[in-house]
Design an enzyme around this catalytic site. Structure first.
Site, PDB file in Angstrom:
ATOM      1  N   GLY A  10      11.631  10.054   0.018  1.00 58.13           N
ATOM      2  CA  GLY A  10      11.406  11.467  -0.268  1.00 58.13           C
ATOM      3  C   GLY A  10      10.798  12.198   0.914  1.00 58.13           C
ATOM      4  N   ALA A  11      11.361  11.959   2.109  1.00 57.46           N
ATOM      5  CA  ALA A  11      10.733  12.438   3.343  1.00 57.46           C
ATOM      6  C   ALA A  11      11.210  13.818   3.788  1.00 57.46           C
ATOM      7  CB  ALA A  11      10.988  11.433   4.464  1.00 57.46           C
ATOM      8  N   GLY A  14       7.816  18.594   1.206  1.00 57.14           N
ATOM      9  CA  GLY A  14       6.512  18.359   0.606  1.00 57.14           C
ATOM     10  C   GLY A  14       5.686  17.326   1.345  1.00 57.14           C
ATOM     11  N   GLY A  16       6.133  14.160   1.539  1.00 57.12           N
ATOM     12  CA  GLY A  16       6.948  13.180   2.246  1.00 57.12           C
ATOM     13  C   GLY A  16       7.234  13.602   3.674  1.00 57.12           C
ATOM     14  N   TYR A 166       6.931  13.096 -16.843  1.00 60.15           N
ATOM     15  CA  TYR A 166       6.374  12.812 -15.520  1.00 60.15           C
ATOM     16  C   TYR A 166       5.116  11.952 -15.638  1.00 60.15           C
ATOM     17  CZ  TYR A 166       3.688  13.885 -11.254  1.00 60.15           C
ATOM     18  OH  TYR A 166       2.917  13.805 -10.127  1.00 60.15           O
TER      19      TYR A 166
END
Length: 274
Positions: A10-11, A14, A16, A166
């Site tokens: 998830g880079a 945000g 990441g 979540y």
């Protein structure tokens, strides 16, 4: 430090992205995962520009698709000679329409799939490389938002709400962290999890309608500490609230519940056990 190879999932946005740039600035090899090729290559270019002493490689996969998770693990094992750090950071948040229940292509509830099944499957798939590279560290980015997993309705077919999904998926991730840490004790691979920061300025926070209160850099610092601090070299199976070794939800310490979760997880992933 320059010998380290770390994978960040998830880079592309945000925390990441902030993690990718922080780690890249320290040198070594940084492996970046994303699901959008253009955004992934853009962040990779930023990372390469931080210092001449960094090598950056990219891996493309949609972590909601467990077949792509497995394929990425195989690709990394085949291409990378070393892996000393894995940061499972990619996340599906509460969603912009939290009453709309979403499924992945395998029929699993999306948040449970992305936030729990995918990081577990990826870590499991990379274990041969991690153990061969030991000492190595796995960091699972969880949340202070945790809710007990309901084993009678794991996929939230009743009373669905995105933030509830979540919070349950993040507790599942914490429970799996504790189980993996125990399994890997003595191998030189540590597994820890943390709540990095509260309401960071991320797309997921904004999409759910919440107001960010701090920048992503505040989450980077405690996460990188778990990865690099020499004093934490043998610390494993712990949940941290930022920098503090803390207590997670009570269900995380229920051995029977953890056992049920892992049996379910292995079943969903198509194998019977470790």
């Amino acid at each position: 430090m320059t010998q380290r190879t770390t994978l960040v999932t998830g880079a592309t946005q945000g925390m990441g992205r902030a993690l990718a740039l922080d780690l890249a600035s320290r040198g070594g090899t940084v492996l970046l995962h994303g699901r959008d090729r253009d955004r992934l290559e853009s962040v990779a270019a930023e990372a390469r520009a931080t210092t001449e002493d960094v090598t950056v490689r990219t891996y493309l996969a949609d972590l909601s698709d467990l077949d792509q998770v497995r394929a990425m693990a195989e690709e990394i094992r085949a291409a990378e000679p070393h892996l000393s750090g894995l940061i499972n950071n990619a996340v599906a948040g509460g969603g912009s329409d939290p009453l709309r229940r979403e499924l992945n292509r395998h029929g699993h509830e999306l948040r449970f799939a992305v936030n729990h099944l995918a990081p577990y499957a990826l870590t499991r798939g990379l274990l041969p490389l991690l153990t061969a590279s030991a000492p190595a560290r796995v960091i699972n980015v969880a949340s202070i938002g945790q809710e007990a997993v309901d084993f009678d309705d794991v996929m939230l077919e009743r009373d669905y709400e995105g933030l509830r999904a979540y919070c349950r998926s993040k507790l599942a991730l914490i429970m799996a962290t504790f189980e993996l840490a125990a399994e890997l004790d003595g191998t030189g691979v540590t597994v820890n999890t943390l709540h990095p920061a509260h309401l960071m300025d991320t797309e997921g926070v904004r999409a759910y309608g919440l107001t960010p209160v701090i920048g992503t850099d505040e989450g980077v610092r405690p996460t990188v500490r778990l990865l690099l601090d020499p004093e934490l070299a043998t610390t494993t199976g712990r949940y941290f609230d930022r920098f503090t070794d803390a207590r997670a939800h009570d269900q995380a310490y229920d051995a029977e519940a953890r056992g049920r979760l892992m049996e379910l997880t292995h079943g969903l992933l198509g194998h019977s056990g470790p």
